[in-house]
Design a protein around this motif. Structure first.
Motif, PDB file in Angstrom:
ATOM      1  N   ARG A 175       0.983  -1.186  -0.130  1.00  0.00           N
ATOM      2  CA  ARG A 175       0.063  -0.013   0.028  1.00  0.00           C
ATOM      3  C   ARG A 175       0.895   1.192  -0.101  1.00  0.00           C
ATOM      4  O   ARG A 175       0.594   2.292  -0.680  1.00  0.00           O
ATOM      5  CB  ARG A 175      -0.957   0.000   1.240  1.00  0.00           C
ATOM      6  N   VAL A 176       1.763   1.266   0.778  1.00  0.00           N
ATOM      7  CA  VAL A 176       2.862   2.371   0.781  1.00  0.00           C
ATOM      8  C   VAL A 176       3.321   2.706  -0.581  1.00  0.00           C
ATOM      9  O   VAL A 176       3.486   3.660  -1.213  1.00  0.00           O
ATOM     10  CB  VAL A 176       3.853   2.194   1.762  1.00  0.00           C
ATOM     11  N   LEU A 177       3.964   1.560  -1.305  1.00  0.00           N
ATOM     12  CA  LEU A 177       4.403   1.635  -2.725  1.00  0.00           C
ATOM     13  C   LEU A 177       3.523   2.221  -3.710  1.00  0.00           C
ATOM     14  O   LEU A 177       3.657   3.109  -4.515  1.00  0.00           O
ATOM     15  CB  LEU A 177       4.892   0.307  -3.248  1.00  0.00           C
ATOM     16  N   THR A 178       1.987   1.726  -3.641  1.00  0.00           N
ATOM     17  CA  THR A 178       1.176   2.211  -4.341  1.00  0.00           C
ATOM     18  C   THR A 178       0.766   3.726  -4.088  1.00  0.00           C
ATOM     19  O   THR A 178       0.645   4.456  -5.131  1.00  0.00           O
ATOM     20  CB  THR A 178      -0.185   1.525  -4.579  1.00  0.00           C
ATOM     21  N   ALA A 179       0.860   4.037  -2.708  1.00  0.00           N
ATOM     22  CA  ALA A 179       0.551   5.442  -2.041  1.00  0.00           C
ATOM     23  C   ALA A 179       1.483   6.586  -2.778  1.00  0.00           C
ATOM     24  O   ALA A 179       1.037   7.575  -3.027  1.00  0.00           O
ATOM     25  CB  ALA A 179       0.502   5.576  -0.921  1.00  0.00           C
ATOM     26  N   ILE A 180       2.895   6.008  -3.170  1.00  0.00           N
ATOM     27  CA  ILE A 180       3.831   7.089  -3.599  1.00  0.00           C
ATOM     28  C   ILE A 180       3.697   7.420  -5.120  1.00  0.00           C
ATOM     29  O   ILE A 180       4.067   8.450  -5.438  1.00  0.00           O
ATOM     30  CB  ILE A 180       5.225   6.725  -2.924  1.00  0.00           C
ATOM     31  N   THR A 238      11.782   5.356  -4.502  1.00  0.00           N
ATOM     32  CA  THR A 238      11.292   4.636  -3.319  1.00  0.00           C
ATOM     33  C   THR A 238      12.289   5.204  -2.055  1.00  0.00           C
ATOM     34  O   THR A 238      11.589   5.339  -0.991  1.00  0.00           O
ATOM     35  CB  THR A 238      11.079   3.213  -3.445  1.00  0.00           C
ATOM     36  N   THR A 239      13.508   4.926  -2.257  1.00  0.00           N
ATOM     37  CA  THR A 239      14.180   5.250  -1.150  1.00  0.00           C
ATOM     38  C   THR A 239      14.206   6.774  -0.601  1.00  0.00           C
ATOM     39  O   THR A 239      14.273   7.020   0.559  1.00  0.00           O
ATOM     40  CB  THR A 239      15.846   5.224  -1.532  1.00  0.00           C
ATOM     41  N   LEU A 240      13.840   7.608  -1.523  1.00  0.00           N
ATOM     42  CA  LEU A 240      13.546   9.172  -1.341  1.00  0.00           C
ATOM     43  C   LEU A 240      12.370   9.264  -0.537  1.00  0.00           C
ATOM     44  O   LEU A 240      11.935  10.234   0.318  1.00  0.00           O
ATOM     45  CB  LEU A 240      13.502  10.032  -2.536  1.00  0.00           C
ATOM     46  N   ARG A 241      11.320   8.631  -1.123  1.00  0.00           N
ATOM     47  CA  ARG A 241       9.707   8.960  -0.635  1.00  0.00           C
ATOM     48  C   ARG A 241       9.357   8.120   0.469  1.00  0.00           C
ATOM     49  O   ARG A 241       8.165   8.305   1.150  1.00  0.00           O
ATOM     50  CB  ARG A 241       8.853   8.657  -1.661  1.00  0.00           C
ATOM     51  N   GLY A 260      11.620   3.857   7.217  1.00  0.00           N
ATOM     52  CA  GLY A 260      11.942   2.802   7.893  1.00  0.00           C
ATOM     53  C   GLY A 260      12.256   1.633   7.031  1.00  0.00           C
ATOM     54  O   GLY A 260      13.176   1.776   6.484  1.00  0.00           O
ATOM     55  N   GLU A 261      11.922   0.251   7.393  1.00  0.00           N
ATOM     56  CA  GLU A 261      12.652  -0.635   6.723  1.00  0.00           C
ATOM     57  C   GLU A 261      12.320  -0.962   5.391  1.00  0.00           C
ATOM     58  O   GLU A 261      13.251  -1.422   4.624  1.00  0.00           O
ATOM     59  CB  GLU A 261      11.920  -2.226   7.469  1.00  0.00           C
ATOM     60  N   GLY A 320       5.176   5.950   5.153  1.00  0.00           N
ATOM     61  CA  GLY A 320       5.664   4.570   5.943  1.00  0.00           C
ATOM     62  C   GLY A 320       4.377   3.924   6.210  1.00  0.00           C
ATOM     63  O   GLY A 320       3.176   4.415   6.051  1.00  0.00           O
ATOM     64  N   THR A 321       4.737   2.669   6.658  1.00  0.00           N
ATOM     65  CA  THR A 321       3.646   1.794   6.966  1.00  0.00           C
ATOM     66  C   THR A 321       2.626   2.370   8.233  1.00  0.00           C
ATOM     67  O   THR A 321       1.379   2.002   8.155  1.00  0.00           O
ATOM     68  CB  THR A 321       4.090   0.421   7.761  1.00  0.00           C
TER      69      THR A 321
END
Length: 333
Positions: free
Chosen positions: A43-48, A180-183, A186-187, A327-328
């Motif tokens: 969900r985080v990846l789709t949210a960015i 992804t690293t920029l946005r 966390g883990e 983040g999550t």
């Protein structure tokens, strides 16, 4: 300099802007299953990317509209010759857009897993085929004296084009990992940073091979400079990603520069041609013989001078609003 030269450069800039923005989206989509360990991270990846993907497509529409208005013969020949590739790209992009919109409509794991698969292939296919299409344009296509394509779809899958597709795919994956690293935080952020180090070497090697082949076979002095800068920018981004101290913003900026400079290199190698012919050089299209009438170019220039600033303002505002890390524990609804 003629007005059609300015429009050739403008189309190069629009396509470079599109690939810069679309590139990290496609990379994130390809990495969706590899990076995320659970549904919250997916969900985080789709949210960015969800808030910006449709705005990024405007750059492609603008590039297509500019080509149709300023170079109608180029647009017609290109769309006809590359029809199978362009159709596959459009269908994949539409499927990915539907997947991003529908993924969280229902809570079931099988529902979300199915749309994640669609997002993966809807990102993988365009990332690869944009490289294949671009390489074919630089290499040239089989055109007759009416600028009509006489080859077969199989001709588009030549070795040079396949290397271009692999280079584009790896470059976009690296670009997506840097984004992804920029946005994220966390883990997930640390995992994306590690993956960018792993894929970065392959992206650098494939990009260097493709640009060297381009320079050796079709290049000019200008493309030699921009190609070298593209490879250096990609190497710099990889080095920053491997540094002990995080430099996420600079690493992403350099990966973005690599995408833009790589695109500019292809246009610099192509110019003054617009679409070379592999059957007879006289059958090819140039920026001069493919351009619209002078009056049409002047009218198009006036319209673009009004529309382009609006596009830039809208894009800048969108990215400013969605600039914070995700983040999550804080996923946008």
């Amino acid at each position: 300099m003629h007005l059609y030269d300015l429009w050739f450069a403008a189309i190069a800039a629009l396509i470079a802007g599109y690939l810069l923005l679309e590139g990290f989206e496609l990379g994130v989509g390809v990495l969706l299953r590899a990076l995320a360990r659970d549904d919250a991270e997916r969900r985080v990846l789709t949210a960015i990317v969800a808030p910006v993907w449709d705005g990024n497509e405007v750059w492609l529409i603008a590039a297509g509209g500019a080509m149709y208005a300023a170079f109608p013969a180029w647009c017609a020949s290109l769309s006809s010759a590359l029809r199978p590739l362009l159709l596959a790209i459009v269908l994949a992009l539409v499927a990915r857009g539907v997947a991003l919109a529908c993924r969280d409509v229902r809570p079931g794991p099988s529902w979300r897993r199915g749309w994640d698969v669609v997002t993966f292939f809807g990102s993988l296919v365009p990332a690869f085929l944009w490289g294949v299409a671009s390489a074919n344009v630089v290499r040239g296509l089989a055109l007759d004296d009416r600028h009509l394509h006489t080859g077969t779809p199989r001709d588009l899958l030549n070795v040079y084009a396949l290397i271009g597709g692999a280079a584009a795919l790896l470059l976009f994956i690296f670009h997506g990992a840097a984004f992804t690293t920029l946005r994220t935080s966390g883990e997930l952020r640390e995992r994306a940073r590690r993956l960018s180090r792993q894929v970065g070497g392959g992206a650098l090697a494939a990009t260097a091979v493709f640009l060297l082949w381009t320079q050796a076979g079709y290049g000019s002095a200008a493309s030699a400079v921009t190609g070298a800068l593209a490879v250096l920018a990609l190497a710099g981004s990889l080095a920053l990603g491997r540094a002990a101290t995080a430099r996420d913003g600079r690493a992403f900026a350099l990966s973005a520069a690599a995408v833009v400079l790589g695109t500019v290199t292809l246009f610099a190698a192509l110019y003054p041609d617009a679409l070379p012919s592999t059957t007879d050089p006289a059958h090819g299209l140039t920026a001069a013989n493919a351009s619209a009438a002078p009056d049409a170019l002047r009218t198009t220039t006036v319209v673009a001078a009004f529309v382009l600033p609006l596009l830039l303002i809208h894009q800048g505002r969108t990215y400013r609003i969605f600039r914070r890390r995700v983040g999550t524990r804080r996923v946008p609804a």
